[in-house]
Design an enzyme around this catalytic site. Structure first.
Site, PDB file in Angstrom:
ATOM      1  N   GLY A 248     -40.634  56.128  15.616  1.00 47.22           N
ATOM      2  CA  GLY A 248     -41.898  56.587  15.054  1.00 47.22           C
ATOM      3  C   GLY A 248     -41.733  57.936  14.391  1.00 47.22           C
ATOM      4  N   ALA A 249     -40.515  58.173  13.893  1.00 44.21           N
ATOM      5  CA  ALA A 249     -40.116  59.519  13.465  1.00 44.21           C
ATOM      6  C   ALA A 249     -40.738  59.952  12.143  1.00 44.21           C
ATOM      7  CB  ALA A 249     -38.582  59.590  13.354  1.00 44.21           C
TER       8      ALA A 249
ATOM      9  N   TYR B 287     -55.856  49.562  23.958  1.00 45.85           N
ATOM     10  CA  TYR B 287     -54.977  50.730  23.817  1.00 45.85           C
ATOM     11  C   TYR B 287     -54.549  51.235  25.197  1.00 45.85           C
ATOM     12  CZ  TYR B 287     -53.363  55.403  22.498  1.00 45.85           C
ATOM     13  OH  TYR B 287     -52.616  56.540  22.338  1.00 45.85           O
TER      14      TYR B 287
ATOM     15  N   ALA C 107     -54.516  49.684  28.031  1.00 47.41           N
ATOM     16  CA  ALA C 107     -53.644  48.723  28.729  1.00 47.41           C
ATOM     17  C   ALA C 107     -52.208  48.848  28.223  1.00 47.41           C
ATOM     18  CB  ALA C 107     -54.165  47.300  28.518  1.00 47.41           C
TER      19      ALA C 107
ATOM     20  N   ILE D 292     -54.205  64.554  19.745  1.00 49.74           N
ATOM     21  CA  ILE D 292     -53.235  65.446  19.085  1.00 49.74           C
ATOM     22  C   ILE D 292     -53.855  65.970  17.785  1.00 49.74           C
ATOM     23  CG2 ILE D 292     -50.889  65.625  18.178  1.00 49.74           C
ATOM     24  CD1 ILE D 292     -50.152  63.133  19.819  1.00 49.74           C
TER      25      ILE D 292
HETATM   26  N1  LIG Z   1     -52.576  60.903  17.629  1.00 48.77           N
HETATM   27  C1  LIG Z   1     -53.087  61.079  18.847  1.00 48.77           C
HETATM   28  O1  LIG Z   1     -54.132  61.717  19.025  1.00 48.77           O
HETATM   29  C2  LIG Z   1     -52.374  60.498  20.036  1.00 48.77           C
HETATM   30  C3  LIG Z   1     -52.924  60.688  21.320  1.00 48.77           C
HETATM   31  C4  LIG Z   1     -52.245  60.179  22.421  1.00 48.77           C
HETATM   32  C5  LIG Z   1     -51.062  59.481  22.233  1.00 48.77           C
HETATM   33  N2  LIG Z   1     -50.579  59.302  20.970  1.00 48.77           N
HETATM   34  C6  LIG Z   1     -49.327  58.572  20.793  1.00 48.77           C
HETATM   35  O2  LIG Z   1     -48.407  59.421  20.171  1.00 48.77           O
HETATM   36  C7  LIG Z   1     -47.532  58.644  19.354  1.00 48.77           C
HETATM   37  C8  LIG Z   1     -47.498  59.218  17.936  1.00 48.77           C
HETATM   38  O3  LIG Z   1     -48.806  59.275  17.411  1.00 48.77           O
HETATM   39  P1  LIG Z   1     -49.014  59.706  15.903  1.00 48.77           P
HETATM   40  O4  LIG Z   1     -50.411  60.168  15.795  1.00 48.77           O
HETATM   41  O5  LIG Z   1     -47.909  60.584  15.447  1.00 48.77           O
HETATM   42  O6  LIG Z   1     -48.902  58.285  15.188  1.00 48.77           O
HETATM   43  P2  LIG Z   1     -48.437  57.946  13.664  1.00 48.77           P
HETATM   44  O7  LIG Z   1     -48.561  59.146  12.802  1.00 48.77           O
HETATM   45  O8  LIG Z   1     -49.168  56.706  13.286  1.00 48.77           O
HETATM   46  O9  LIG Z   1     -46.887  57.617  13.828  1.00 48.77           O
HETATM   47  C9  LIG Z   1     -46.438  56.469  14.473  1.00 48.77           C
HETATM   48  C10 LIG Z   1     -45.245  55.956  13.692  1.00 48.77           C
HETATM   49  O10 LIG Z   1     -44.688  54.829  14.432  1.00 48.77           O
HETATM   50  C11 LIG Z   1     -44.320  53.847  13.468  1.00 48.77           C
HETATM   51  N3  LIG Z   1     -44.264  52.511  14.059  1.00 48.77           N
HETATM   52  C12 LIG Z   1     -45.298  51.733  14.433  1.00 48.77           C
HETATM   53  N4  LIG Z   1     -44.858  50.537  14.861  1.00 48.77           N
HETATM   54  C13 LIG Z   1     -43.521  50.560  14.755  1.00 48.77           C
HETATM   55  C14 LIG Z   1     -42.509  49.611  15.022  1.00 48.77           C
HETATM   56  N5  LIG Z   1     -42.818  48.366  15.464  1.00 48.77           N
HETATM   57  N6  LIG Z   1     -41.212  49.934  14.800  1.00 48.77           N
HETATM   58  C15 LIG Z   1     -40.901  51.167  14.319  1.00 48.77           C
HETATM   59  N7  LIG Z   1     -41.827  52.117  14.043  1.00 48.77           N
HETATM   60  C16 LIG Z   1     -43.126  51.824  14.250  1.00 48.77           C
HETATM   61  C17 LIG Z   1     -45.440  53.936  12.450  1.00 48.77           C
HETATM   62  O11 LIG Z   1     -45.068  53.285  11.255  1.00 48.77           O
HETATM   63  P3  LIG Z   1     -46.241  52.562  10.383  1.00 48.77           P
HETATM   64  O12 LIG Z   1     -47.145  53.651   9.938  1.00 48.77           O
HETATM   65  O13 LIG Z   1     -45.468  51.917   9.266  1.00 48.77           O
HETATM   66  O14 LIG Z   1     -46.921  51.597  11.297  1.00 48.77           O
HETATM   67  C18 LIG Z   1     -45.615  55.437  12.304  1.00 48.77           C
HETATM   68  O15 LIG Z   1     -44.765  55.998  11.332  1.00 48.77           O
HETATM   69  C19 LIG Z   1     -48.019  57.211  19.442  1.00 48.77           C
HETATM   70  O16 LIG Z   1     -47.295  56.510  20.426  1.00 48.77           O
HETATM   71  C20 LIG Z   1     -49.450  57.381  19.866  1.00 48.77           C
HETATM   72  O17 LIG Z   1     -49.982  56.251  20.533  1.00 48.77           O
HETATM   73  C21 LIG Z   1     -51.192  59.795  19.877  1.00 48.77           C
END
Ligand SMILES: NC(=O)c1ccc[n+]([C@@H]2O[C@H](COP(=O)([O-])OP(=O)(O)OC[C@H]3O[C@@H](n4cnc5c(N)ncnc54)[C@H](OP(=O)(O)O)[C@@H]3O)[C@@H](O)[C@H]2O)c1
Length: 229
Positions: free
Chosen positions: A12-13, A147, A149, A180
């Protein structure tokens, strides 16, 4: 520097948190491989080796990617599972497919990447896996079922794998963020108090510590990282 000489893969980089983790891990002295389903990063990721267009929900793709990374970096000491996705959807008005989707993106990706990484981490003297769960998984409210779950599954994966690997010098921990401070969250909640939200760089600092030699005695931990929420 805390990670001098280490080789670290981040999933998810190319996303908001993932990019911050790549930056912090590089600043800490590690070589980094950046994996994502998106083709190319939205911003420069320093010297990271880029592995775009990878669906980590597919075990064969995960295995090939982690094998390629270990070869390219000359080994693998750590994996950070950041890949994930959020959906708010009630059961009554939503689709059952959302439950499968969030299971696949939030839990199956972490399980597959970990399974693919372990044979390489076993060759490290201090293997590390850090997962990204969610504080919201502790108790779900309306619309948060699928989510929560899937992220509760990430917590249980963390505990089970920590126990499975505890005698093999690999620690497995998770950070549990609240909301975040990302650009999409600001756009979705324009009237919120952004300064209460945890910054991606703050989460990345906690992850760097969990990857370091100084954290060798911590495994199976689920670490809340809440900012002031
Ligand atoms: N943002 C928040 O407030 C928050 C709060 C609590 C926890 N989190 C967790 O923190 C993590 C990062 O959040 P974020 O806000 O940075 O999310 P983000 O910006 O959407 O980044 C997630 C990345 O993971 C990639 N990804 C998704 N499915 C994938 C797969 N099957 N194989 C490889 N890569 C994949 C996505 O690609 P695509 O865009 O192409 O799908 C995206 O680039 C997540 O696990 C999220 O659930 C976030």
């Amino acid at each position: 520097m805390m990670l001098t000489g280490k080789c670290v893969a981040v999933t998810g980089a190319f996303g908001s948190l993932g990019a911050a983790v790549v930056e912090a891990v590089q600043k800490a002295g590690a070589r980094v491989a950046a994996i994502d389903r998106t083709a190319t990063p939205h911003e420069p990721l320093g010297d990271a080796a880029l592995f775009g267009n990878v669906d980590l929900g597919d075990m064969a793709s995960a295995q090939k990617t982690l094998d390629d990374i270990a070869q390219k970096l000359g080994g693998l000491d750590a994996l950070v599972n950041v890949a994930g996705m959020f959906r708010w959807e009630t059961l009554v008005d939503g689709s059952l497919d959302t439950w499968d989707l969030l299971y696949r993106v939030n839990l199956r990706t972490a399980a597959a990447a970990s399974k693919a990484a372990v044979p390489h981490l076993l060759k490290s003297t201090a293997g590390r896996i850090v997962n990204v769960g969610a504080g919201a998984a502790g108790k779900a409210t309306a619309g948060m079922g699928a989510y929560a779950a899937s992220k509760a599954g990430v917590a249980r994966l963390t505990e089970a794998l920590a126990d499975e690997l505890k005698d093999q010098h690999i620690t497995v921990n998770a950070v549990l963020p609240s909301i975040i401070d990302t650009a999409p969250n600001r756009a979705d909640m324009p009237t919120a108090e952004f300064d209460r939200w945890v910054k991606p760089a703050q989460l990345a600092d906690v992850i760097v510590f969990l990857l370091s030699d100084q954290a060798a005695a911590i495994t199976g931990a689920l670490v809340p990282v809440n900012g002031r929420v």
